[in-house]
Design a protein around this motif. Structure first.
Motif, mmCIF file in Angstrom:
data_model
loop_
_atom_site.group_PDB
_atom_site.id
_atom_site.type_symbol
_atom_site.label_atom_id
_atom_site.label_comp_id
_atom_site.label_asym_id
_atom_site.label_seq_id
_atom_site.Cartn_x
_atom_site.Cartn_y
_atom_site.Cartn_z
ATOM 1 N N LEU A 618 0.828 -1.200 -0.086
ATOM 2 C CA LEU A 618 0.018 0.126 -0.100
ATOM 3 C C LEU A 618 0.826 0.998 -0.048
ATOM 4 O O LEU A 618 0.624 2.258 -0.487
ATOM 5 C CB LEU A 618 -0.897 0.010 1.324
ATOM 6 C CG LEU A 618 -1.856 1.085 1.343
ATOM 7 C CD1 LEU A 618 -2.704 1.227 0.108
ATOM 8 C CD2 LEU A 618 -2.684 0.941 2.649
ATOM 9 N N ALA A 619 1.986 1.336 0.869
ATOM 10 C CA ALA A 619 2.948 2.161 0.767
ATOM 11 C C ALA A 619 3.444 2.601 -0.591
ATOM 12 O O ALA A 619 3.618 3.892 -0.971
ATOM 13 C CB ALA A 619 4.064 1.935 1.819
ATOM 14 N N GLU A 620 3.529 1.693 -1.486
ATOM 15 C CA GLU A 620 4.259 1.782 -2.782
ATOM 16 C C GLU A 620 3.167 2.594 -3.727
ATOM 17 O O GLU A 620 3.476 3.274 -4.783
ATOM 18 C CB GLU A 620 4.717 0.522 -3.208
ATOM 19 C CG GLU A 620 5.837 -0.235 -2.798
ATOM 20 C CD GLU A 620 6.057 -1.500 -3.403
ATOM 21 O OE1 GLU A 620 5.556 -1.834 -4.378
ATOM 22 O OE2 GLU A 620 6.695 -2.262 -2.546
ATOM 23 N N ASP A 621 1.877 2.791 -3.221
ATOM 24 C CA ASP A 621 0.827 3.677 -3.992
ATOM 25 C C ASP A 621 0.776 4.824 -3.136
ATOM 26 O O ASP A 621 0.478 5.845 -4.026
ATOM 27 C CB ASP A 621 -0.411 2.984 -4.126
ATOM 28 C CG ASP A 621 -0.593 1.456 -4.576
ATOM 29 O OD1 ASP A 621 0.225 1.612 -5.859
ATOM 30 O OD2 ASP A 621 -1.076 0.615 -4.403
ATOM 31 N N ILE A 622 1.010 4.986 -2.009
ATOM 32 C CA ILE A 622 0.996 6.347 -1.321
ATOM 33 C C ILE A 622 1.930 7.211 -1.503
ATOM 34 O O ILE A 622 1.591 8.489 -1.794
ATOM 35 C CB ILE A 622 0.857 5.894 0.248
ATOM 36 C CG1 ILE A 622 -0.729 5.247 0.329
ATOM 37 C CG2 ILE A 622 0.598 7.262 1.000
ATOM 38 C CD1 ILE A 622 -0.804 4.793 1.821
ATOM 39 N N PHE A 623 3.212 6.806 -1.544
ATOM 40 C CA PHE A 623 4.450 7.826 -1.638
ATOM 41 C C PHE A 623 4.308 8.542 -2.679
ATOM 42 O O PHE A 623 4.716 9.715 -2.796
ATOM 43 C CB PHE A 623 5.529 6.869 -1.287
ATOM 44 C CG PHE A 623 6.007 6.677 0.110
ATOM 45 C CD1 PHE A 623 5.920 7.742 1.204
ATOM 46 C CD2 PHE A 623 5.918 5.313 0.402
ATOM 47 C CE1 PHE A 623 5.969 7.276 2.392
ATOM 48 C CE2 PHE A 623 6.160 5.075 1.896
ATOM 49 C CZ PHE A 623 6.172 5.819 2.802
ATOM 50 N N PRO A 624 4.369 7.702 -3.968
ATOM 51 C CA PRO A 624 4.193 8.633 -5.246
ATOM 52 C C PRO A 624 3.386 9.396 -5.177
ATOM 53 O O PRO A 624 3.383 10.566 -6.089
ATOM 54 C CB PRO A 624 4.003 7.497 -6.177
ATOM 55 C CG PRO A 624 4.797 6.229 -5.764
ATOM 56 C CD PRO A 624 4.271 6.309 -4.046
ATOM 57 N N ALA A 625 2.051 9.524 -4.561
ATOM 58 C CA ALA A 625 1.022 10.401 -4.739
ATOM 59 C C ALA A 625 0.906 11.543 -3.750
ATOM 60 O O ALA A 625 0.060 12.384 -3.850
ATOM 61 C CB ALA A 625 -0.448 9.660 -4.500
ATOM 62 N N ALA A 626 2.076 11.740 -2.871
ATOM 63 C CA ALA A 626 1.770 12.486 -1.909
ATOM 64 C C ALA A 626 2.374 14.026 -2.273
ATOM 65 O O ALA A 626 3.333 13.960 -3.117
ATOM 66 C CB ALA A 626 2.649 12.042 -0.551
ATOM 67 N N ASP A 627 1.838 15.037 -2.016
ATOM 68 C CA ASP A 627 2.273 16.479 -1.998
ATOM 69 C C ASP A 627 2.849 16.818 -0.630
ATOM 70 O O ASP A 627 3.972 17.601 -0.832
ATOM 71 C CB ASP A 627 0.987 17.253 -2.204
ATOM 72 C CG ASP A 627 0.375 17.030 -3.652
ATOM 73 O OD1 ASP A 627 0.886 17.059 -4.584
ATOM 74 O OD2 ASP A 627 -1.010 16.813 -3.536
ATOM 75 N N ILE A 628 2.330 16.757 0.535
ATOM 76 C CA ILE A 628 2.672 16.866 1.992
ATOM 77 C C ILE A 628 3.170 15.721 2.426
ATOM 78 O O ILE A 628 2.388 14.571 2.713
ATOM 79 C CB ILE A 628 2.011 17.847 2.590
ATOM 80 C CG1 ILE A 628 1.886 19.238 2.081
ATOM 81 C CG2 ILE A 628 2.152 17.835 4.067
ATOM 82 C CD1 ILE A 628 3.279 19.958 2.257
ATOM 83 N N SER A 629 4.264 15.608 3.016
ATOM 84 C CA SER A 629 4.761 14.525 3.789
ATOM 85 C C SER A 629 4.888 14.884 5.292
ATOM 86 O O SER A 629 5.742 15.785 5.874
ATOM 87 C CB SER A 629 6.288 14.132 3.470
ATOM 88 O OG SER A 629 7.026 13.368 4.352
ATOM 89 N N GLU A 630 3.951 14.459 6.174
ATOM 90 C CA GLU A 630 4.035 14.941 7.632
ATOM 91 C C GLU A 630 4.764 13.942 8.455
ATOM 92 O O GLU A 630 4.840 12.871 8.717
ATOM 93 C CB GLU A 630 2.475 14.506 8.156
ATOM 94 C CG GLU A 630 1.186 15.350 7.573
ATOM 95 C CD GLU A 630 1.103 16.470 8.242
ATOM 96 O OE1 GLU A 630 1.680 16.787 9.246
ATOM 97 O OE2 GLU A 630 0.275 17.462 7.624
ATOM 98 N N GLN A 631 5.889 14.868 9.017
ATOM 99 C CA GLN A 631 6.897 14.268 9.931
ATOM 100 C C GLN A 631 7.062 15.017 11.079
ATOM 101 O O GLN A 631 7.990 15.829 11.182
ATOM 102 C CB GLN A 631 8.280 14.317 9.189
ATOM 103 C CG GLN A 631 8.182 13.565 7.618
ATOM 104 C CD GLN A 631 7.874 12.078 7.776
ATOM 105 O OE1 GLN A 631 8.161 11.609 8.721
ATOM 106 N NE2 GLN A 631 6.997 11.557 6.695
ATOM 107 N N ILE A 632 5.951 14.792 11.943
ATOM 108 C CA ILE A 632 5.762 16.124 12.942
ATOM 109 C C ILE A 632 6.108 15.417 14.431
ATOM 110 O O ILE A 632 5.481 15.803 15.260
ATOM 111 C CB ILE A 632 4.246 16.397 12.816
ATOM 112 C CG1 ILE A 632 3.350 15.435 12.904
ATOM 113 C CG2 ILE A 632 4.133 17.089 11.332
ATOM 114 C CD1 ILE A 632 1.858 15.541 12.790
ATOM 115 N N SER A 633 7.028 14.199 14.578
ATOM 116 C CA SER A 633 7.007 14.023 15.963
ATOM 117 C C SER A 633 7.758 15.048 16.610
ATOM 118 O O SER A 633 8.285 15.909 16.166
ATOM 119 C CB SER A 633 8.309 12.939 15.798
ATOM 120 O OG SER A 633 9.469 13.198 15.141
ATOM 121 N N THR A 634 7.473 14.800 18.084
ATOM 122 C CA THR A 634 8.098 15.634 19.228
ATOM 123 C C THR A 634 9.665 15.508 18.837
ATOM 124 O O THR A 634 10.390 14.587 18.876
ATOM 125 C CB THR A 634 7.919 15.129 20.528
ATOM 126 O OG1 THR A 634 6.275 14.888 20.338
ATOM 127 C CG2 THR A 634 8.217 16.238 21.457
#
Length: 801
Positions: A618-634
């Motif tokens: 599923l990730a292989e379909d999601i990553f190519p389609a993303a505009d914004i990558s949420e990397q919001i860890s503390t």
């Protein structure tokens, strides 16, 4: 293998008929998949055998990567691609009326991992083979990998994962290479020829059976090995309940990460870890001895890597083998052990640094415990000599203290190298979390920033983008990601940027179809695809994301003039079955999604989607389609992250804190090509050390925060009485451990910048291209090259055909 489609079709049809005793016209899709997989495995068998034989005869150093997780995903197209026969096979199948994509769907994800740890291990294996480096993986063949996630009424429901239901076409069972692994019993010591000898008596033994998988390098003859161990009953001991013994034995490799909240689960997890280590090390030493080499030189020919603390028992186990089975003295064995082993730390979270109660560890692994006691005694003596009278330091650093065996200190003391996985993470380890050990072993600590295999996450997952890159700069980037930098020449090229935009649009349309099929939600493909997919944990702060969505909803409902650019928020995450808080966050995301998606006043501007059962395919379909990558860890809590790298390589822009590898992404792309917000790591660490943070202040002084937090408990969501009280309490009564409310205003502000920036598409595409061009640094080829040269001391070896 086959030079043309005609040869392939003849071989394929013959193989199918011989294997299943049926005609092609009568065959099922599964039979067609199994036939193709078997053909590939049989084809690489000669190169696999040749690789292992030449490693043995030439005698260069080999490394073995011990990991409790290997998150492989599907292998069919990946193997075809690496072998260079994807197009021939695709065309041949098409001529037979078969879509390769349909066969791909038959293959189950090999779900032998939980997240980044296991996927990193899989990426490393691909890089080792593709770079012609002699390196293999050692793991466990879980009958059921990480659970299959279903979302029912917004709640996570766990179902047994069934990846082995139809067998695994890539594996080869190697019964003759099985080993015995002992548990329980007692240890007897006696003098023999002037030496103290130890014997493990009355042990309950388990047979570890290896299943080997070929690891095929890209466009090379190298085929390395991933060896997965399965636990099976050994000879049945006398006077025991045979059915109980059989059940307990098979449970060792039954399930990834059994619940360890009770002693029974703790024992099972410790059994898993010892099975992995004991079986792997016995197998490695056995293979080494066949070369008629002295064990005194083991570390010159073998490297063994401990991936996180799970395989840390490798330290006493290697000592046991060298002393009890090979007759070496303590000092000789210790020198070999330390010089053979190396260790990667993956976390600064104390709960992830494993500690085992002595009351469980000692009876289960009596000889191993004795060796750890001796290591601890000698280490504490060294500390006393170095820091005389500093009992506090010795207590903090002891391998056994307060009734617990501490696995991270064991791995540090017993290895010649200790590395973190991003520069910030390593600095925190050295300066804070492991500073005591750094003071004693300053030369052991080093950084190896994580990487991802661009061959899977770009070449395979995003073929149209890969083709654009190849058309523009040539194919050399596939083996040399420093070539990515050449893409910067096109950042003002309107034709190139238009093609880049078209590819992103097509990828979004593909994902939109999947979303509609899986979640029943119709999304606007021209909207911003804002994506957060990763393991669900409080420090990763999916909660901050969903509270912001609630704020946007509130504002759109109360202010008709507020018309943000359309946004599709996409989540994917599994929560550990026993992680109550995380499961409540999943329920909250789905509750918010239900409210937003069914409100006609806002759903033309905003949709929220939770994709169930997040996994590699599923990730292989999601990553190519993303505009914004949420990397919001503390900040300071995420060791590295690898999802951030996959998004970046596929042209998404990072929205994140300066945490983990985000720090290095920021340095590479520049602050104008990333969206940063929130506390810095040093600020978080200072708050945690000195106090001074009061979440209620933010609740009282920020009306937006007050509204969204109260909506968790005031009936805003119908039929959820008390459902989100735990989340509400975590933010206010428990003082918001991960600073969600502290970073809320900053997060809202940066999201507004995203909203404005996306509307200038030419500028956005330029930023996207810069991210792609700078992502080559995060290839696992670069990471593995650093491990090979600076830790393992292994050299490329070209297998001779």
């Amino acid at each position: 293998m086959f030079s043309n489609t005609k040869e392939f079709k003849i071989a394929y049809l013959k193989k199918l008929e011989m294997t299943f005793g049926t005609s092609f016209d009568e065959s099922t899709k599964r039979e067609q998949f199994q036939t193709l997989g078997a053909m590939i495995r049989e084809y690489v068998s000669s190169e696999w055998i040749r690789t292992n034989e030449q490693y043995r005869t030439v005698g260069g150093k080999q490394v073995y990567y011990l990991s409790i997780e290997f998150l492989l995903g599907r292998l069919l197209r990946h193997n075809l691609m690496n072998l260079g026969i994807e197009s021939v096979v695709t065309e041949g199948l098409q001529e037979l009326g078969i879509d390769l994509g349909d066969l791909e769907e038959i293959e189950a994800d090999a779900a032998l991992g939980n997240g980044g740890l296991g996927r990193l291990a899989a990426c490393f294996l691909d890089s080792l083979a593709s770079m012609n480096l002699p390196g293999h993986g050692c793991g466990i063949r879980y009958k059921h990998g990480l659970f299959e996630q279903k979302i029912v009424d917004g709640y996570q429901v766990e179902l047994p994962e069934q990846w082995l239901r139809h067998g695994h076409v890539w594996e080869v069972r190697k019964t003759d290479d099985s080993v015995e692994v002992p548990f329980w019993g007692k240890v007897e010591s006696y003098q023999e020829n002037g030496k103290l000898v130890f014997r493990h008596l009355h042990a309950e033994t388990v047979t570890a059976i290896p299943y080997d998988l070929p690891v095929i390098g890209y466009n090379t003859s190298t085929v390395n090995t991933l060896r997965l161990w399965s636990a099976e009953p050994s000879r049945f001991p006398a006077n025991i309940d045979i059915l109980k013994y059989k059940k307990e034995t098979e449970s060792i490799s039954e399930l990834l990460y059994p619940d360890d909240t009770h002693d029974e689960g703790k024992i099972l997890r410790l059994k898993q870890q010892y099975l992995l280590v004991a079986a792997s090390l016995q197998s490695i030493v056995r293979s080494y001895k066949k070369q008629n080499r002295s064990l005194i030189h083991l570390h010159e020919h073998v490297g063994i890597h401990i991936n996180d603390t799970h395989p840390a028992i490798a330290v006493p186990e290697l000592m046991r083998i060298l002393m009890d089975e090979e007759g070496l003295g303590w000092q000789e064995a210790w020198s070999i052990t330390v010089n053979t082993l190396s260790y990667t730390n993956h976390t600064t979270l104390s709960e992830a640094l494993e500690k085992w109660p002595v009351r469980i560890f000692q009876p289960l692994l009596p000889r191993i415990f004795m060796i750890i006691e001796e290591i601890n005694e000698r280490f504490c003596q060294e500390l006393w000599e170095k820091f005389p009278g500093d009992w506090g330091r010795i207590e903090r650093m002891a391998l056994i203290a307060h009734g617990e065996v501490r696995m991270a200190p064991l791995a540090i003391v017993g290895s010649h190298s200790v590395n973190g996985v991003a520069r910030l993470h390593t600095e925190i380890l050295m300066e804070r979390e492991m500073n005591d050990y750094y003071q004693v072993f300053p030369d052991r600590f080093n950084n190896k920033t994580n990487g991802i295999t661009h061959r899977r996450w770009l070449l395979k997952a995003n073929p149209n983008l890969a083709n654009l890159i190849t058309d523009s700069i040539g194919p050399e980037w596939i083996n040399d990601t420093t070539q990515f930098e050449k893409l910067l020449h096109f950042k003002k090229d309107s034709v190139f940027l238009e093609r880049l935009g078209d590819i992103k649009k097509a990828n979004k349309e593909k994902l939109a179809k999947i979303i509609y099929e899986k979640a029943g939600v119709s999304v606007d493909t021209s909207s911003i695809f804002d994506v957060q997919v990763k393991r669900l944990h409080a420090y990763k702060r999916q909660l901050l994301n969903v509270l912001h969505i609630m704020y946007l909803y509130n504002r759109m409902k109360s202010d008709s003039s507020f018309q943000p650019y359309p946004r599709t928020f996409i989540f994917g995450a599994k929560a550990s079955p026993g992680y109550y808080f995380a499961k409540k966050v999943i329920k909250l995301i789905n509750t918010v999604a239900d409210k937003v998606n069914h409100d006609s006043h806002v759903n033309d501007k905003m949709k929220v989607v939770f994709l169930e059962n997040y996994r590699v395919s599923l990730a292989e379909d999601i990553f190519p389609a993303a505009d914004i990558s949420e990397q919001i860890s503390t900040a300071s809590k995420e060791a590295s992250g690898t999802g951030n790298m996959k998004f970046m390589m596929n042209g998404a822009l990072t929205l994140g804190t300066l945490d983990g590898a985000n720090v290095e992404i920021n340095e590479l792309v520049g602050e104008e090509n990333i969206f940063l917000f929130g506390l810095r790591a040093q600020e978080v660490l200072n708050f945690q050390k000195n106090g001074g943070y009061n979440s209620r202040e933010y609740y009282h002084y920020d009306q937006r925060i007050r509204e969204v937090t109260e909506q968790l408990v005031n009936g805003f969501f119908p039929d959820t009485d008390g459902e989100f009280t735990a989340i509400y309490d975590s933010l206010l009564d428990h003082n918001d451990q991960y600073f969600v409310l502290r970073d809320f205003a900053s997060y809202v502000a940066i999201q507004e910048k995203v909203n404005m920036a996306y509307q200038d598409q030419s500028m956005w595409l330029e930023k996207s291209l810069i991210n792609i061009a700078k992502s080559g640094f995060f290839s696992s080829d670069r990471t593995i090259n650093e491990y090979a040269n600076q830790i393992w001391n292994i050299k490329p070896f070209k297998v001779n055909n």
